[in-house]
Design an enzyme around this catalytic site. Structure first.
Site, PDB file in Angstrom:
ATOM      1  N   HIS A  50       0.939  -1.258  -0.211  1.00  0.00           N
ATOM      2  CA  HIS A  50      -0.024   0.063  -0.068  1.00  0.00           C
ATOM      3  C   HIS A  50       0.777   1.467   0.142  1.00  0.00           C
ATOM      4  CE1 HIS A  50      -4.014  -2.149   1.400  1.00  0.00           C
ATOM      5  NE2 HIS A  50      -3.473  -2.522   0.539  1.00  0.00           N
ATOM      6  N   GLU A  52       1.109   3.817   1.816  1.00  0.00           N
ATOM      7  CA  GLU A  52       1.559   4.293   3.404  1.00  0.00           C
ATOM      8  C   GLU A  52       3.017   3.440   3.363  1.00  0.00           C
ATOM      9  OE1 GLU A  52      -1.342   3.280   2.584  1.00  0.00           O
ATOM     10  OE2 GLU A  52      -2.821   3.967   4.143  1.00  0.00           O
ATOM     11  N   SER A 168     -18.033   4.413 -40.716  1.00  0.00           N
ATOM     12  CA  SER A 168     -18.001   5.218 -39.523  1.00  0.00           C
ATOM     13  C   SER A 168     -16.484   5.322 -39.176  1.00  0.00           C
ATOM     14  CB  SER A 168     -18.294   4.122 -38.259  1.00  0.00           C
ATOM     15  OG  SER A 168     -17.525   3.131 -38.132  1.00  0.00           O
ATOM     16  N   THR A 196     -21.725  -4.471 -32.968  1.00  0.00           N
ATOM     17  CA  THR A 196     -20.300  -3.813 -33.112  1.00  0.00           C
ATOM     18  C   THR A 196     -19.515  -4.899 -33.472  1.00  0.00           C
ATOM     19  OG1 THR A 196     -20.910  -1.904 -31.628  1.00  0.00           O
ATOM     20  CG2 THR A 196     -18.713  -2.695 -31.927  1.00  0.00           C
ATOM     21  N   ARG A 207      -4.261   0.793 -27.203  1.00  0.00           N
ATOM     22  CA  ARG A 207      -3.240   0.853 -28.250  1.00  0.00           C
ATOM     23  C   ARG A 207      -2.548   2.234 -27.973  1.00  0.00           C
ATOM     24  NH1 ARG A 207      -7.058  -1.741 -31.009  1.00  0.00           N
ATOM     25  NH2 ARG A 207      -7.406  -0.045 -32.519  1.00  0.00           N
ATOM     26  N   ILE A 298     -25.460   0.943 -25.963  1.00  0.00           N
ATOM     27  CA  ILE A 298     -25.509   1.918 -25.083  1.00  0.00           C
ATOM     28  C   ILE A 298     -26.934   2.525 -25.009  1.00  0.00           C
ATOM     29  CG2 ILE A 298     -25.179   4.638 -25.285  1.00  0.00           C
ATOM     30  CD1 ILE A 298     -22.518   3.871 -26.717  1.00  0.00           C
TER      31      ILE A 298
END
Ligand SMILES: Nc1c(/N=C/[C@H](O)[C@H](O)[C@H](O)COP(=O)(O)O)[nH]c(=O)[nH]c1=O
Ligand SMILES: Nc1c(N[C@@H]2O[C@H](COP(=O)(O)O)[C@@H](O)[C@H]2O)[nH]c(=O)[nH]c1=O
Ligand SMILES: [Zn+2]
Length: 363
Positions: A50, A52, A168, A196, A207, A298
């Site tokens: 961690h 700390e 696109s 898609t 990338r 979406i």
């Protein structure tokens, strides 16, 4: 130099490991003795030391009587590493400045209490707003058990993501697309719909010129139509998890598993039960998901009101066309009163394009 100066340094240290620590939060720590910084640290990867611990190791015996600034309450539980609160006490720290309490049930104030019981002066809330914002995915995940969901959408001024003939590439510039890859680096998973995958055969990998982590690829594919020759099944860049519905053919599931994919079969259609899909990812300790597209997927996240953040890359062009693909499809909100309020966080020019980032206010 005051508390905020050192806490800002700790926040910058935390941010330097962005995209590396999930499902753990980003944490930074700075140890100061008589106005000199004698130790710095950041949590670099899940399962490793961690913040700390790094800072206290660097400070060595200078930590005695020093102040430690930490962007998240020092942990008090035995996870993969021993409790930081104990380490802070052993090091002889006399004052601890904490940006924000850790919401994780096994800490949640116990770390602070432990320090106070040991006679250490603890103040909480220094740059708390910034600390919460930097760890918004972790805080959302701990509170809801769901991954923090960011939608990324690249579109024209009139909101099209392709021409009506399906063209696109590319709408936005190289600069915008590279920025989009930074979003991939900072999310643990990237989700795409089967349309898609079939249309673009995307790799969904990160990338970037300087490299970066490629997120787990999550494909919502009710009937398992993912082609066996899909690029993402053969590049060994990141796991491919495919979410199927109850009617998906078993033989296709078997051959996709053969090809290296992990299949999750829901007993209802995943496309209209994304909350179930997100709960499943939450159980797999996925704390952030980037929804790359397309418009159908979406639209489902929008309709189920699961979007925490929306990043639009808008190109200076107008595509037009009633049949051209919009940024989101699906049912949508019937009334404006149902539309979740968001706040614009940032607008930036990236080459010829503009990037707009908006976030839903955390409850
Ligand atoms: N069409 C555009 C985009 N389109 C992104 C697509 O949704 C899909 O994610 C890509 O085809 C993925 O390919 P890969 O993963 O990079 O191999 N995204 C952008 O930022 N700008 C655009 O113009
Ligand atoms: N990364 C981080 C903390 N992370 C806290 O500890 C939990 C993970 O514990 P472990 O599995 O042992 O890594 C995580 O859920 C969060 O509550 N705490 C800290 O004091 N400093 C750190 O740098
Ligand atoms: Zn710790």
């Amino acid at each position: 130099m005051n508390d905020e100066t050192y806490m800002r340094q700790a926040l910058d240290l935390a941010a330097s490991a962005e995209g590396q620590t999930a499902p753990n939060p980003l944490v930074g720590a700075v140890v100061v003795k008589d106005g000199a910084v004698v130790g710095v640290g950041a949590h670099l990867a899940h399962g490793e030391a961690h913040a700390e611990v790094h800072a206290l190791n660097m400070a060595g015996d200078k930590a005695a009587g020093a102040t430690i600034y930490v962007t998240l309450e020092p942990c008090s539980h035995h996870g993969k590493t021993p409790p930081c609160a104990d380490k802070v006490i052993e090091a002889g720290i006399s004052r601890c400045v904490v940006a924000v309490q850790d919401p994780f049930s096994q800490v949640a104030g116990n770390g602070i209490q432990k320090l106070r019981d040991a006679g250490i002066e603890v103040t909480v809330g220094c740059l708390e707003g910034e600390a919460r914002e930097r760890n918004r995915a972790f805080f959302h995940y701990v509170r809801t058990g769901l991954p923090y969901i960011t939608v990324k959408s690249a579109a024209s001024l009139d909101g099209k993501t392709s021409t009506h003939t399906g063209e696109s590439q590319w709408i936005t510039s190289e600069a915008a697309r590279t920025d989009g890859h930074r979003l991939r680096h900072t999310h643990q998973a990237i989700a795409a719909g089967i349309d898609t995958v079939i249309h673009d055969d995307p790799s969904l990998t990160t990338r970037l010129p300087a490299g970066g982590n490629s997120p787990i690829r999550v494909i919502v594919d009710t009937m398992l139509r993912t082609p066996l020759e899909a690029k993402m099944l053969h590049d060994d860049q990141a796991p491919v998890w495919i979410i199927a519905g109850p009617e998906a053919p078993q033989d296709k599931a078997a051959s996709l598993q053969e090809a290296g994919a992990r299949i999750f079969r829901l007993n209802e259609s995943p496309a209209s039960n994304l909350r179930k899909v997100m709960e499943l990812l939450g159980e797999e300790k996925i704390t952030s998901v980037l929804v790359e597209g397309g418009a159908t997927l979406i639209g489902s996240f929008v309709t189920e009101q699961l979007v925490n953040e929306w990043v639009s890359y808008i190109a200076p062009m107008v595509i037009g066309g009633r049949e051209a693909t919009p940024q989101s499809k699906g049912k949508g909100m019937p009334a404006l009163a149902d539309v979740p309020a968001m706040e614009i966080q940032e607008t930036t020019m990236l080459g010829p394009d503009v990037k707009i980032t908006a976030r839903k206010r955390e409850e």
